[in-house]
Design an enzyme around this catalytic site. Structure first.
Site, PDB file in Angstrom:
ATOM      1  N   ASP A 133       7.163 -47.259  39.927  1.00 27.36           N
ATOM      2  CA  ASP A 133       7.756 -46.402  38.897  1.00 27.36           C
ATOM      3  C   ASP A 133       7.539 -47.020  37.523  1.00 27.36           C
ATOM      4  O   ASP A 133       7.531 -48.249  37.378  1.00 27.36           O
ATOM      5  CB  ASP A 133       9.255 -46.210  39.142  1.00 27.36           C
ATOM      6  CG  ASP A 133       9.537 -45.554  40.477  1.00 27.36           C
ATOM      7  OD1 ASP A 133       9.047 -44.433  40.693  1.00 27.36           O
ATOM      8  OD2 ASP A 133      10.238 -46.168  41.305  1.00 27.36           O
ATOM      9  N   ASP A 182       9.037 -46.834  33.548  1.00 26.11           N
ATOM     10  CA  ASP A 182      10.055 -46.384  32.611  1.00 26.11           C
ATOM     11  C   ASP A 182       9.606 -46.712  31.194  1.00 26.11           C
ATOM     12  O   ASP A 182       8.924 -47.713  30.958  1.00 26.11           O
ATOM     13  CB  ASP A 182      11.388 -47.063  32.886  1.00 26.11           C
ATOM     14  CG  ASP A 182      11.941 -46.739  34.265  1.00 26.11           C
ATOM     15  OD1 ASP A 182      11.575 -45.681  34.808  1.00 26.11           O
ATOM     16  OD2 ASP A 182      12.720 -47.549  34.800  1.00 26.11           O
ATOM     17  N   ASP A 216      19.809 -56.425  32.543  1.00 23.56           N
ATOM     18  CA  ASP A 216      20.531 -57.268  33.497  1.00 23.56           C
ATOM     19  C   ASP A 216      19.983 -58.688  33.542  1.00 23.56           C
ATOM     20  O   ASP A 216      20.703 -59.669  33.317  1.00 23.56           O
ATOM     21  CB  ASP A 216      20.530 -56.639  34.890  1.00 23.56           C
ATOM     22  CG  ASP A 216      19.146 -56.208  35.369  1.00 23.56           C
ATOM     23  OD1 ASP A 216      18.146 -56.491  34.676  1.00 23.56           O
ATOM     24  OD2 ASP A 216      19.058 -55.584  36.445  1.00 23.56           O
TER      25      ASP A 216
END
Length: 528
Positions: free
Chosen positions: A79, A81, A183
């Site tokens: 994926d 982003d 994070d």
């Protein structure tokens, strides 16, 4: 020793090494192509198009997060982003097929093609707006849990509930602000594919090279408790060492606000993506994840095993070894089967804590296979695991747990095990998957053991054509109706009796099945 004693008397505390502390305050650090080594062929052209469109419109835009991390280690990301300083509304206006989604985090899905997976690349590019750090004065609080009404959130940008969990986080900032909200440092790297440079404001590349997992900011890390589970699967996937501060923070974060779907999402990644999932489970134990989310595994710690059969140690150690061995045996399987084998490896000895005792001077766990089914059921209920890709994975996991010793046990008396036993067992579990789990169970020990039984088992199942399922019944209800049997309980009774003979090998054709049915019907009539 004396210095430490004096420091303690004076109230001094030891200073952690810089490499093990939280990331330093973010600052813009650009790294050119000559240094980063990213292979442009691994970058999705759709993500590049999104970045290009936003840049041409006058906005900043970068590929961000896990995609950049994967690119830096030479992996093709699944994926992609993108993060930008354009607001969701501004992003949406630039693309023909773009949709604003989310309430807690408003993001935009830019859709290409049919919005599915093509050639391993995502046809949906997720675009988020740079988020800023928020001080206490800018935070609003609502009562209740993480499902407040829309009116409670209307017109508010940053909202927490009474427990401090973030319910809405839509305060926009800069690229540096956004990196500081990530994070882990390895996920705080941004890549500009148009000028072939990446931005690393938190030192994520050095942590990645050192195989170190370090949180970016301890004050924001708990905004989403899922980050603890993300740490779990990152540790295993990239074989990382967790810094002391990161581990300490993870241990303080409660996980009771996570829905089963989000928990399972991270556990599935842990089971399927790393070569050694055991590393993540070990982290999970140290971080308190096992005791809070998988108490069935926590019970394995300290459960002794007979040293002659399990010189590696307790059931926990053995289970981790089996999990890794199972992972090495599933790459050619479809997704549902991979998950079934891996969950079988996790659950296969769940029955030992309740059944382990000393008999005749040895540690025994009689009937632990069957005893493990209920704990396995409790775990799958908690994770909300049911059918996957249209297959009843639960039934397979229960079958694998209940019968994982069968291949080895049958091999010892192979001349006495009839074909019917294989056909009947195939009604309960996929025999090829069972052989793979049994092989992992056999090899997943310290020392050297003969594990050829599993090869014999699966070869015999294949010879009978039952390696994946039991034989289809030759006799069907319509055959009985044609014989004049009226619909009712008698139909099921006759079908079951004929099928049992088929499993024994006494019936091999439909004609033989019809003849057997006529015999059963005649016998029943004679008794009347």
């Amino acid at each position: 020793m004396i210095k430490k004693f004096i420091d303690k008397l004076l109230g001094k505390t030891a200073r952690a090494p810089a490499a093990q502390s939280a990331a330093a305050p973010a600052k813009r650090v650009e790294v050119p192509k000559s240094e980063h080594g990213i292979d442009p062929s691994l970058v999705d052209e759709r993500a590049v198009k999104v970045v290009s469109t936003l840049t041409q419109a006058g906005y900043e835009a970068y590929i961000v997060g896990g995609a950049v991390r994967d690119l830096l280690v030479g992996m093709r990301p699944k994926d992609f982003d993108v993060a930008t300083n354009a607001t969701p509304e501004q992003v949406k206006a630039l693309f023909r097929r773009a949709f604003i989604i989310g309430r807690r985090f408003r993001i935009v899905h830019v859709v290409f093609g049919r919005g599915r997976q093509d050639r391993g690349l995502s046809e949906v590019i997720e675009v988020s707006t740079f988020r800023a750090m928020v001080d206490a004065a800018a935070t609003e609080q609502v009562s209740g849990n993480d499902k407040p009404s829309r009116s409670d959130l209307a017109g508010k940008s940053h909202v927490v509930d009474t427990a401090g969990r973030v319910l809405r986080d839509n305060v926009w900032g800069s690229q540096i602000d956004d990196a500081a909200r990530r994070d882990f440092t390895i996920n705080a790297i941004s890549f500009d594919p148009l000028i072939d440079r990446y931005l690393d404001p938190c030192g994520g590349r050095s942590d990645l090279d050192a195989r170190r997992l370090r949180l970016v900011d301890a004050t924001t890390f708990g905004d989403d408790s899922l980050r603890v589970l993300r740490a779990m699967q990152f540790v295993a996937r990239f074989e990382l060492t967790v810094t002391p501060e990161t581990m300490a923070v993870c241990r303080t974060i409660p996980l009771d606000d996570l829905p089963p779907e989000r928990i399972w999402g991270e556990f599935e990644k842990l089971l399927l993506l790393p070569a050694r999932p055991s590393l993540g489970f070990q982290f999970a134990r140290e971080a308190g994840v096992v005791s809070s989310l998988i108490p069935e595994m926590a019970a394995l710690v300290g459960c002794e095993q007979e040293p002659d059969w399990h010189p590696e140690g307790d059931v926990w150690v053995h289970t981790l070894m089996v999990i890794d061995q199972a992972r090495a045996r599933i790459d050619d399987l479809p997704r549902w089967a991979k998950i079934a084998v891996m969950l079988g490896a996790v659950c296969h000895d769940f029955g030992k804590p309740a059944t382990t005792a000393f008999f005749d001077g040895r540690i025994r766990s009689y009937n632990h296979e069957e005893a493990g089914v209920e704990p396995a059921r409790a775990l799958l209920d908690r994770l909300n695991v049911h059918a996957i890709d249209g297959v009843d994975v639960r039934a397979q996991v229960f079958g694998l747990t209940a019968h994982h010793l069968k291949p080895g046990a049958w091999h010892k008396v192979r001349d006495e095990v009839g074909d019917g036993a294989f056909r009947r067992l195939a009604q309960k579990v996929d025999l090829e998957l069972l052989a793979r789990l049994a092989a992992a169970d056999c090899v997943g020990r310290a020392g050297t053991f003969d594990c050829t039984a599993m090869t014999w088992f699966v070869e015999r199942a294949r010879t009978l054509g039952v390696e994946h399922e039991a034989p289809k019944p030759l006799l069907l209800g319509r055959h009985l109706l044609a014989l004049g049997v009226k619909p009712g309980p008698d139909v099921g009774r006759v079908l079951r009796q004929v099928y049992e003979r088929q499993l024994d090998g006494a019936i091999t054709t439909t004609e033989e099945g019809i003849a057997a049915a006529q015999e059963i019907i005649a016998d029943a009539q004679d008794r009347v």
